[in-house]
Design a protein around this motif. Structure first.
Motif, PDB file in Angstrom:
ATOM      1  N   ALA A 255       2.120  12.960  -2.590  1.00 35.86           N
ATOM      2  CA  ALA A 255       1.942  13.652  -3.863  1.00 35.86           C
ATOM      3  C   ALA A 255       0.928  12.929  -4.738  1.00 35.86           C
ATOM      4  O   ALA A 255       0.127  13.569  -5.433  1.00 35.86           O
ATOM      5  N   ALA A 256       0.939  11.578  -4.713  1.00 32.11           N
ATOM      6  CA  ALA A 256      -0.015  10.817  -5.521  1.00 32.11           C
ATOM      7  C   ALA A 256      -1.446  11.050  -5.043  1.00 32.11           C
ATOM      8  O   ALA A 256      -2.386  11.105  -5.857  1.00 32.11           O
ATOM      9  N   ARG A 257      -1.636  11.186  -3.746  1.00 37.83           N
ATOM     10  CA  ARG A 257      -2.976  11.495  -3.226  1.00 37.83           C
ATOM     11  C   ARG A 257      -3.397  12.912  -3.622  1.00 37.83           C
ATOM     12  O   ARG A 257      -4.558  13.152  -3.972  1.00 37.83           O
ATOM     13  N   ASP A 258      -2.446  13.830  -3.576  1.00 39.63           N
ATOM     14  CA  ASP A 258      -2.772  15.224  -3.878  1.00 39.63           C
ATOM     15  C   ASP A 258      -3.117  15.430  -5.348  1.00 39.63           C
ATOM     16  O   ASP A 258      -4.030  16.210  -5.668  1.00 39.63           O
TER      17      ASP A 258
ATOM     18  N   MET B 135      -2.975   8.386  -7.185  1.00 39.20           N
ATOM     19  CA  MET B 135      -2.936   7.213  -6.323  1.00 39.20           C
ATOM     20  C   MET B 135      -3.894   6.133  -6.833  1.00 39.20           C
ATOM     21  O   MET B 135      -5.016   6.417  -7.241  1.00 39.20           O
ATOM     22  N   THR B 136      -3.446   4.891  -6.810  1.00 44.83           N
ATOM     23  CA  THR B 136      -4.283   3.752  -7.180  1.00 44.83           C
ATOM     24  C   THR B 136      -5.056   3.293  -5.946  1.00 44.83           C
ATOM     25  O   THR B 136      -4.459   3.040  -4.900  1.00 44.83           O
ATOM     26  N   PHE B 137      -6.380   3.181  -6.061  1.00 43.25           N
ATOM     27  CA  PHE B 137      -7.213   2.608  -5.004  1.00 43.25           C
ATOM     28  C   PHE B 137      -7.899   1.365  -5.563  1.00 43.25           C
ATOM     29  O   PHE B 137      -8.572   1.429  -6.593  1.00 43.25           O
ATOM     30  N   LEU B 138      -7.681   0.235  -4.902  1.00 42.58           N
ATOM     31  CA  LEU B 138      -8.308  -1.015  -5.318  1.00 42.58           C
ATOM     32  C   LEU B 138      -9.610  -1.212  -4.557  1.00 42.58           C
ATOM     33  O   LEU B 138      -9.631  -1.156  -3.326  1.00 42.58           O
ATOM     34  N   GLU B 139     -10.678  -1.489  -5.284  1.00 42.69           N
ATOM     35  CA  GLU B 139     -11.948  -1.854  -4.671  1.00 42.69           C
ATOM     36  C   GLU B 139     -11.908  -3.324  -4.253  1.00 42.69           C
ATOM     37  O   GLU B 139     -10.988  -4.063  -4.637  1.00 42.69           O
TER      38      GLU B 139
ATOM     39  N   PHE C  55     -12.796  -4.826   2.116  1.00 40.64           N
ATOM     40  CA  PHE C  55     -14.044  -4.279   1.563  1.00 40.64           C
ATOM     41  C   PHE C  55     -14.045  -2.754   1.504  1.00 40.64           C
ATOM     42  O   PHE C  55     -15.043  -2.162   1.118  1.00 40.64           O
ATOM     43  N   GLU C  56     -12.933  -2.123   1.893  1.00 42.93           N
ATOM     44  CA  GLU C  56     -12.787  -0.686   1.714  1.00 42.93           C
ATOM     45  C   GLU C  56     -11.846  -0.421   0.547  1.00 42.93           C
ATOM     46  O   GLU C  56     -10.906  -1.192   0.323  1.00 42.93           O
ATOM     47  N   PRO C  57     -12.076   0.665  -0.210  1.00 38.69           N
ATOM     48  CA  PRO C  57     -11.102   1.048  -1.240  1.00 38.69           C
ATOM     49  C   PRO C  57      -9.737   1.262  -0.576  1.00 38.69           C
ATOM     50  O   PRO C  57      -9.615   2.003   0.396  1.00 38.69           O
ATOM     51  N   THR C  58      -8.716   0.587  -1.092  1.00 33.54           N
ATOM     52  CA  THR C  58      -7.425   0.535  -0.412  1.00 33.54           C
ATOM     53  C   THR C  58      -6.320   1.033  -1.338  1.00 33.54           C
ATOM     54  O   THR C  58      -6.247   0.621  -2.502  1.00 33.54           O
TER      55      THR C  58
ATOM     56  N   ASP D 175       0.821  -1.215   0.000  1.00 29.37           N
ATOM     57  CA  ASP D 175       0.000   0.000   0.000  1.00 29.37           C
ATOM     58  C   ASP D 175       0.846   1.252   0.000  1.00 29.37           C
ATOM     59  O   ASP D 175       0.305   2.363  -0.056  1.00 29.37           O
ATOM     60  N   HIS D 176       2.171   1.102   0.088  1.00 20.37           N
ATOM     61  CA  HIS D 176       3.041   2.274   0.144  1.00 20.37           C
ATOM     62  C   HIS D 176       4.411   1.915  -0.415  1.00 20.37           C
ATOM     63  O   HIS D 176       4.942   0.831  -0.158  1.00 20.37           O
TER      64      HIS D 176
END
Length: 375
Positions: A329-332, A336-340, A205-208, A110-111
């Protein structure tokens, strides 16, 4: 198959030995001394002279690697530390450097890149408003579960058998990420290349958030004075301050340097018609080299890491899912990749050992056909 210079099929080979592992094969071992004690590993050997160590208890990463006796994978001096010795949060988040050793050290899940404090409210656990990450995440210190280690038939009846190992690594916490890496590593029975196929999926079950990076570390003698880094570079996107201060080329390596400060570059690469990125490290006389290719879609970014310090002499080839600026920076900027839940990402990478001027010249020509690179 080509076995020690002889073209021979499996049936004829079986007439000549009662155990094919005399020629090539897989062996499971447990390291049993010093900081490595208790670490499960798998040794793979091909008839071409490629030897590879898969570290089951260090995220199914790649440890020692040799071709015809010459080391390919870098050894830092850290050893393949048992995961129970890992201190994730020590040294300001830089304790990952104590686990940095071997041909491949993976970052994630995740990081990746430098650490810091990141918002964690998406996991809806009031006492945990944020999470603190160290350099390149937690993956490295998680043992894998071995799923498969065996010889399988080749792609067609006349193809060489394949040495295959499969493992899975689960990175999970209550009220947080629940990600799984399934890694398949293959070597042809008579081959000189390592094929990695990774799948990362979200069991939660949360976007990660998902970040992933390969720290592929090449050491002497596959790097030495005069070794050239060859890549199809459209532009250099970023370089560490040390790169301009020390004046050491990113293209041609010097001999080991006393007190060298690591140099890191982010290069924008041009992918080939097959959708793969391609880079190589080539000896100045063309006698040997190593070429790495990977699917650009999965890891569109690439870093070159130069650690040319005496006693630490190495070059890191680092395909990455994200830019060098990292997590915050990826979040801003929304990258950023979020997996469902149930969503996955796939990664395909090949490490190929090159022997002789014909093969190194062909690798150079294939890369140059894609793009040149800055001086």
């Amino acid at each position: 198959m080509n076995i020690f210079g002889n073209e021979i099929d499996r049936a004829e080979l079986e007439k000549r030995t009662g155990d094919l592992s005399a020629v090539a094969g897989i062996r499971q071992v447990v390291l049993d001394n010093g900081v490595e004690r208790g670490v499960r590993a798998i040794d793979l050997r091909t008839s071409a002279g490629l030897e590879l160590e898969v570290l089951v208890d260090r995220a199914f990463d790649l440890g020692s690697a040799r071709f015809r006796g010459a080391p390919l994978g870098w050894r830092s001096g850290n050893g393949f530390r048992h995961p129970g010795l890992h201190e994730h949060s020590d040294e300001g988040g830089l304790s990952w450097l104590r686990a940095l050793d071997g041909l491949l050290v993976s970052g994630g899940l995740d990081h990746t890149l430098f650490g810091g404090e990141i918002d964690a409210t998406r996991y809806a656990y009031p006492p945990k408003q944020s999470v603190t990450h160290g350099l390149h995440g937690r993956l490295t210190a998680i043992p894998a579960r071995l799923l498969e280690a065996r010889e399988v038939p080749g792609a067609h009846p006349d193809a060489a058998p394949v040495l295959r190992v499969v493992g899975e690594v689960v990175q999970a916490t209550s009220f947080g990420e629940h990600l799984r890496l399934t890694r398949t590593i293959e070597l042809d029975f008579d081959g000189r290349e390592i094929r990695l196929h990774d799948v990362v999926d979200n069991l939660g079950f949360e976007p990660t958030p998902h970040m992933f990076l390969y720290h592929l570390n090449i050491g002497w003698p596959y790097i030495d004075e005069g070794t050239e880094f060859v890549a199809p570079i459209a532009k250099m996107l970023w370089a560490s301050d040390s790169a301009s201060q020390q004046g050491v080329s990113y293209r041609t390596l010097p001999e080991p340097q006393l007190g060298f400060v690591e140099q890191v570059y982010e290069h924008e690469l041009v992918a080939g018609p097959d959708g793969r990125h391609r880079v190589a490290l080539l000896a100045p006389d063309g006698s040997r080299g190593v070429e790495v290719t990977w699917k650009a879609e999965g890891m569109p970014h690439f870093f070159e890491w130069q650690n040319l310090r005496s006693g630490q002499y190495a070059v890191g080839l680092e395909p990455s899912t994200h830019h060098v600026a990292g997590d915050g920076a990826a979040r801003d900027d929304g990258s950023m990749t979020f997996l469902e839940h149930g969503e996955s990402r796939e990664y395909s990478t090949t490490i190929r050992v090159l022997g002789g001027e014909e093969e190194t010249s062909a690798a150079r020509a294939a890369i140059r056909a894609l793009h040149g690179q800055p001086d």
